[in-house]
Design a protein around this motif. Structure first.
Motif, PDB file in Angstrom:
ATOM      1  N   TRP A 260      -7.956   8.924   2.220  1.00 23.50           N
ATOM      2  CA  TRP A 260      -8.831   8.248   1.272  1.00 23.50           C
ATOM      3  C   TRP A 260      -8.522   6.784   0.996  1.00 23.50           C
ATOM      4  CZ3 TRP A 260     -13.108  10.722   0.554  1.00 23.50           C
ATOM      5  CH2 TRP A 260     -13.131  12.118   0.646  1.00 23.50           C
ATOM      6  N   PHE A 261      -7.403   6.265   1.485  1.00 24.03           N
ATOM      7  CA  PHE A 261      -7.020   4.905   1.108  1.00 24.03           C
ATOM      8  C   PHE A 261      -8.039   3.871   1.586  1.00 24.03           C
ATOM      9  CE2 PHE A 261      -4.300   1.023   1.623  1.00 24.03           C
ATOM     10  CZ  PHE A 261      -4.054   0.824   0.277  1.00 24.03           C
ATOM     11  N   PHE A 262      -8.459   3.969   2.841  1.00 22.94           N
ATOM     12  CA  PHE A 262      -9.434   3.001   3.361  1.00 22.94           C
ATOM     13  C   PHE A 262     -10.746   3.097   2.582  1.00 22.94           C
ATOM     14  CE2 PHE A 262     -12.817   1.570   6.168  1.00 22.94           C
ATOM     15  CZ  PHE A 262     -12.314   0.375   6.644  1.00 22.94           C
ATOM     16  N   ALA A 276      -9.782  -4.491   4.438  1.00 22.77           N
ATOM     17  CA  ALA A 276      -9.278  -3.151   4.148  1.00 22.77           C
ATOM     18  C   ALA A 276      -8.499  -2.594   5.337  1.00 22.77           C
ATOM     19  CB  ALA A 276     -10.431  -2.225   3.793  1.00 22.77           C
ATOM     20  N   GLY A 277      -8.977  -2.899   6.557  1.00 24.76           N
ATOM     21  CA  GLY A 277      -8.264  -2.450   7.744  1.00 24.76           C
ATOM     22  C   GLY A 277      -6.877  -3.066   7.850  1.00 24.76           C
ATOM     23  N   MET A 278      -6.772  -4.347   7.504  1.00 22.70           N
ATOM     24  CA  MET A 278      -5.466  -5.015   7.520  1.00 22.70           C
ATOM     25  C   MET A 278      -4.542  -4.437   6.453  1.00 22.70           C
ATOM     26  SD  MET A 278      -5.573  -7.128  10.013  1.00 22.70           S
ATOM     27  CE  MET A 278      -4.132  -8.139   9.666  1.00 22.70           C
ATOM     28  N   LEU A 279      -5.104  -4.175   5.282  1.00 16.86           N
ATOM     29  CA  LEU A 279      -4.301  -3.583   4.211  1.00 16.86           C
ATOM     30  C   LEU A 279      -3.854  -2.174   4.573  1.00 16.86           C
ATOM     31  CD1 LEU A 279      -6.341  -4.800   1.101  1.00 16.86           C
ATOM     32  CD2 LEU A 279      -4.069  -5.589   1.818  1.00 16.86           C
ATOM     33  N   MET A 280      -4.709  -1.448   5.291  1.00 12.16           N
ATOM     34  CA  MET A 280      -4.347  -0.108   5.745  1.00 12.16           C
ATOM     35  C   MET A 280      -3.171  -0.175   6.721  1.00 12.16           C
ATOM     36  SD  MET A 280      -5.389   3.044   5.332  1.00 12.16           S
ATOM     37  CE  MET A 280      -5.245   4.663   6.086  1.00 12.16           C
ATOM     38  N   ALA A 281      -3.219  -1.129   7.650  1.00 10.23           N
ATOM     39  CA  ALA A 281      -2.115  -1.302   8.593  1.00 10.23           C
ATOM     40  C   ALA A 281      -0.833  -1.675   7.851  1.00 10.23           C
ATOM     41  CB  ALA A 281      -2.464  -2.371   9.621  1.00 10.23           C
ATOM     42  N   ALA A 282      -0.957  -2.537   6.842  1.00  7.06           N
ATOM     43  CA  ALA A 282       0.210  -2.928   6.043  1.00  7.06           C
ATOM     44  C   ALA A 282       0.804  -1.731   5.316  1.00  7.06           C
ATOM     45  CB  ALA A 282      -0.191  -4.008   5.040  1.00  7.06           C
ATOM     46  N   LEU A 283      -0.064  -0.834   4.849  1.00 12.03           N
ATOM     47  CA  LEU A 283       0.413   0.377   4.176  1.00 12.03           C
ATOM     48  C   LEU A 283       1.290   1.206   5.111  1.00 12.03           C
ATOM     49  CD1 LEU A 283      -0.109   2.286   1.544  1.00 12.03           C
ATOM     50  CD2 LEU A 283      -1.546   3.542   3.155  1.00 12.03           C
ATOM     51  N   TRP A 284       0.835   1.388   6.351  1.00 10.51           N
ATOM     52  CA  TRP A 284       1.615   2.185   7.296  1.00 10.51           C
ATOM     53  C   TRP A 284       2.927   1.499   7.658  1.00 10.51           C
ATOM     54  CZ3 TRP A 284       0.723   7.030   7.684  1.00 10.51           C
ATOM     55  CH2 TRP A 284      -0.565   7.539   7.546  1.00 10.51           C
ATOM     56  N   ILE A 285       2.916   0.185   7.718  1.00  7.66           N
ATOM     57  CA  ILE A 285       4.165  -0.533   7.993  1.00  7.66           C
ATOM     58  C   ILE A 285       5.145  -0.338   6.842  1.00  7.66           C
ATOM     59  CG2 ILE A 285       5.176  -2.825   8.285  1.00  7.66           C
ATOM     60  CD1 ILE A 285       2.589  -3.575   9.819  1.00  7.66           C
TER      61      ILE A 285
END
Length: 433
Positions: A260-262, A276-285
């Protein structure tokens, strides 16, 4: 190989980390390519949800059988076969007929079956690799960092999946994106077969000094033949069952972000899709940082406080922090403050991974693959619960309450660590229930 130095265990770990990244890249294809598949195949969002849920069903159901499969045939054969199956099913999924040749219902049915099978063949990865291989290839009390790094692999794979698959889809379509990424699984299978052995004593490049290090701290029973019916002991063991319930609670936060994050960023916080896609990638990092740090700290906590309180202290405190930060982020009005707090919550959540896996290995001993399969079943069953609970709560009480549901489970998970005994192996007399 001489008796002086060898570091084969770290090469094996590198393959485990890589396998996690490859698995997460391949398993998230439908999630990332879903919009294009809807347009091309004439599916609805509900039908896409059914296809996505089929993967979770296969993945959760085959965790324990996957662990038993690894114990039966050995990690070398098990993971080689699974990786080959990853690639084959990705290719078959990419070439399903379109609605110009068959009905939408038939296309939907084929995709549901294929995604269920895809979940089933990905299921053995962590019970076999993180449970079985790490328990045999690393010394007692040093399982946390390898497990933390394996979680880092999966989070980095998930972070890479979005940009890589979107770029490939733009150039070659969703079918091309799947066909281009599928061969990675075959390369993974070849590398695993070439490098990994079921036990370090079987590997020609493991020196005597490294083998002594790996075997240090183990009892004579650890090298005994597998006990028949040990899977029953795993299912009946109190601490494995508590770990399973606790992992269900911990992973409720993971699946909250995974599912649900995205959507939350775009639909609730009104971020543009690209941002949002960049923030999602940052979350996984951030998750990968938390998993690695958690593994490092976990091993040192075990060295100082033992298996009773070392993992419990780290995981309990981290889950409480994750819960508090999750609620703070859910209630924050400023979008970037919310994102920062939610990211910190996910980091704390991932710190706990090594504590669960190292404790399950300590309790189950030579049957770590089966035991971690049970635990990971609980950890992924929450994918069903969260998938229904979060949107229902959002519709009833709003998204702040829906995002905060994970905090309730995290607190329950922290409390359970007060009762988990990682210092009582199930093979000891009187400790089978």
């Amino acid at each position: 190989m001489t008796a002086s130095k060898s570091y084969m265990r770290w090469i094996v770990l590198g393959l485990i980390v890589t396998a996690g990244a490859v698995s997460y890249l391949l398993r998230t294809t439908v999630s990332v390519l879903g919009d294009s598949m809807i347009d091309d195949l004439g599916l609805t969002e509900i039908q896409l949800g059914m296809i996505l849920s089929a993967f979770v069903a296969g993945y959760a159901i085959f965790q324990f059988p996957g662990g038993l499969f690894g114990e039966k045939v050995g990690a070398r054969i098990a993971m080689t076969a699974c990786a080959v199956a990853w690639g084959v099913l990705a290719i078959v999924t990419a070439v399903v007929p379109g609605t110009d040749a068959v009905s939408v219902s038939l296309v939907l049915g084929m995709l549901i079956v294929l995604r269920f099978l895809t979940g089933a063949v990905h299921a053995p990865l962590f019970p076999v690799a993180c449970g079985g291989v790490i328990s045999r290839w690393f010394p007692v009390g040093h399982w946390g960092l390898p497990n933390g790094l394996s979680s880092t692999g999966l989070t980095l794979g998930a972070a890479a999946a979005g940009p890589v698959l979107v770029w490939l889809m733009g150039s070659y379509g969703w079918r091309g994106a799947m066909l281009i990424t599928a061969p990675i699984a075959f390369v993974m299978a070849f590398a695993w077969w070439a490098v990994v052995r079921n036990d370090p004593s079987e590997h020609p490049r493991v020196g005597e000094a490294e083998l002594r290090l790996i075997k240090s701290g183990r009892s004579a029973d650890d090298d005994a033949p597998a006990q028949k019916g040990a899977w029953k002991l795993v299912l009946m063991n109190r601490d494995i069952l508590l770990l399973t319930i606790g992992y269900f609670c911990m992973n409720s936060v993971f699946y909250l972000f995974f599912n649900w994050f995205f959507y939350y960023l775009v639909e609730v916080k009104r971020f543009a899709a690209q941002e949002a896609g960049m923030l999602m990638a940052a979350l996984w990092i951030l998750g990968s940082v938390g998993a690695t740090a958690g593994g490092f700290i976990n091993d040192r906590m075990i060295s100082r406080f033992g298996f009773r309180w070392g993992p419990a202290s780290l995981a309990g405190v981290s889950l409480v922090l994750s819960a508090a930060l999750l609620v703070y982020g859910a209630l924050a009005d400023k979008p970037y403050v919310a994102v920062a707090m939610l990211g910190a919550s996910f980091l704390c959540n991932q710190v706990t991974e090594a504590s669960y896996w190292s404790t399950a290995i300590a309790v189950s001993g030579d049957h770590a693959a089966a035991a971690t399969g049970v635990m990971n079943t609980g950890g992924n069953a929450v994918g069903f619960v969260g998938g229904m609970l979060v949107p229902a709560v959002a519709a009833w009480l709003g998204w702040a309450a829906a995002m905060s549901t994970g905090a309730v489970f995290a607190i329950i998970g922290a409390i359970l660590w007060l009762f988990i005994r990682g210092d009582r192996p199930m093979t000891q007399p009187g400790r089978n229930t």
